[in-house]
Design an enzyme around this catalytic site. Structure first.
Site, PDB file in Angstrom:
ATOM      1  N   GLU A   1       0.802  -1.236   0.000  1.00 59.39           N
ATOM      2  CA  GLU A   1       0.000   0.000   0.000  1.00 59.39           C
ATOM      3  C   GLU A   1       0.831   1.281   0.000  1.00 59.39           C
ATOM      4  O   GLU A   1       0.564   2.218   0.759  1.00 59.39           O
ATOM      5  CB  GLU A   1      -0.955  -0.007   1.199  1.00 59.39           C
ATOM      6  CG  GLU A   1      -1.890  -1.207   1.205  1.00 59.39           C
ATOM      7  CD  GLU A   1      -2.794  -1.257   2.433  1.00 59.39           C
ATOM      8  OE1 GLU A   1      -2.752  -0.326   3.265  1.00 59.39           O
ATOM      9  OE2 GLU A   1      -3.551  -2.242   2.567  1.00 59.39           O
TER      10      GLU A   1
ATOM     11  N   GLU B   1      -6.163 -10.866  -0.818  1.00 59.63           N
ATOM     12  CA  GLU B   1      -7.004 -10.570   0.353  1.00 59.63           C
ATOM     13  C   GLU B   1      -8.486 -10.549  -0.032  1.00 59.63           C
ATOM     14  O   GLU B   1      -9.249  -9.695   0.407  1.00 59.63           O
ATOM     15  CB  GLU B   1      -6.592  -9.236   0.987  1.00 59.63           C
ATOM     16  CG  GLU B   1      -5.118  -9.152   1.314  1.00 59.63           C
ATOM     17  CD  GLU B   1      -4.693  -7.849   1.984  1.00 59.63           C
ATOM     18  OE1 GLU B   1      -5.569  -7.173   2.585  1.00 59.63           O
ATOM     19  OE2 GLU B   1      -3.503  -7.501   1.902  1.00 59.63           O
TER      20      GLU B   1
END
Length: 330
Positions: free
Chosen positions: A132, A239
């Site tokens: 991220e 995820e």
């Protein structure tokens, strides 16, 4: 007769994984052992969990997950070596409590990565190295963080180089969310392309795939897969979950999913996995961020305490209509 194992449905396509923690490897043990052939640590391998003090490592929980994978002959992904969240504050401070220098920060990062990746090099085949780092909005490429503030843009390449030194055989991924939104997709592509051009050892892109019943569109997912795959890298969904709610939907009046929502979810999962199978030549693993509806981070995000039902298995670990539709793809 028991339903077919999820991993057997996709045995010719990609690994099927689940995020786990020390509690769920007990409460969901039989479900995990039967349906999944890969696991990822939910939080136990993040920097703050593993390395809370400069001279303090806490490996016990991570070791338990590794032992679970070994017991059931599962592949294991490592998550994550560098992130702006869940990172110990001492990392960014010098001995006097001031801001660490770039040299000190990168030295600490190298020691951490060599220690962690080295410890698990016989058990973990792939790592989310950097997580991220891309800015969500606007024109900026990278999100503001202590990493960027202190080390500049070098921290990303360095993390991959250190991980490759520690385990030359491990597959190394850049991992991010909102990865199918066009603006962020293009930024991720820009970053990864620049790393490849610098000769950085990166092998794949991790699409977090925190999706919902309505977003993103299949066209946007397809475009993202094709754009990342065009770099010659492998892709993994890292995820995956399918929330019952749009992100901006903050209502709390739903106590159980009705037949209509379960049908929407079934239709959505079927369409997603049809699409993923099309790209099985570039997608090597699909990991759910959990395994069954009795435990999901979405019960507290974005609305704390609101129950969600994002998986193929219900709170009693029974297959849902979405599982049945996916099984039909076999």
């Amino acid at each position: 007769m028991r339903e077919p194992a999820l991993k057997s449905i996709f045995t010719k396509d990609f690994k099927i994984g689940a995020a786990v923690n020390p509690l769920t490897i007990q409460s969901q043990e039989q479900l995990l052992a039967y349906h999944f052939n890969s696991i990822t640590a939910e939080n136990e391998m993040k920097f703050g969990s593993l390395h809370p003090g400069e001279d303090v490592y806490a490996f016990s929980d991570a070791d338990r997950l590794v032992a679970f994978a070994r017991k059931y002959n599962m592949a294991m992904r490592g998550h994550t070596l560098l992130w702006h969240n869940q990172t110990s504050n001492w990392l960014f401070q010098d001995r006097n409590g001031g801001t660490a220098s770039k040299e000190l920060l990168l030295d600490r990062l190298k020691f951490h990565i060599h220690t962690v990746v080295g410890r698990y090099k016989e058990d973990i085949y792939a790592w989310d190295v950097v997580n991220e780092a891309i800015a969500d909005d606007g024109d900026e490429l990278l999100r503001p963080s202590k990493w960027l503030e202190i080390a500049g843009t070098d921290f990303i390449a360095k993390a991959f180089e250190y991980a490759h030194e520690a385990d030359p055989k491990a597959l190394l991924f850049y991992n991010d969310y909102n990865e199918s939104a066009p603006n962020k997709r293009d930024k991720i592509h820009t970053l990864v392309k620049s790393l490849l051009e610098q000769g950085v050892p990166i092998h794949g892109v991790g699409l977090q795939a925190h999706w919902n019943l309505y977003d993103p569109t299949l066209d946007d997912i397809r475009a993202a897969i094709e754009k990342y795959a065009s770099l010659g890298l492998q892709l993994q969904l890292t995820e995956l979950d399918v929330s019952m709610f749009r992100f901006e939907d903050r209502r709390t009046d739903l106590s159980a999913p009705g037949a209509d929502l379960l049908e929407l979810q079934a239709t959505r999962y079927e369409a997603l996995f049809r699409l993923l199978k099309e790209y099985r030549d570039v997608i090597s693993s699909v990991t759910f961020w959990g395994a069954a509806d009795d435990y999901t981070w979405l019960d507290d995000f974005p609305v704390r305490g609101r129950k969600n039902w994002p998986f193929l298995f219900d709170e009693q670990h029974r297959p849902k209509p979405a599982f049945d539709r996916i099984a039909n793809l076999l």
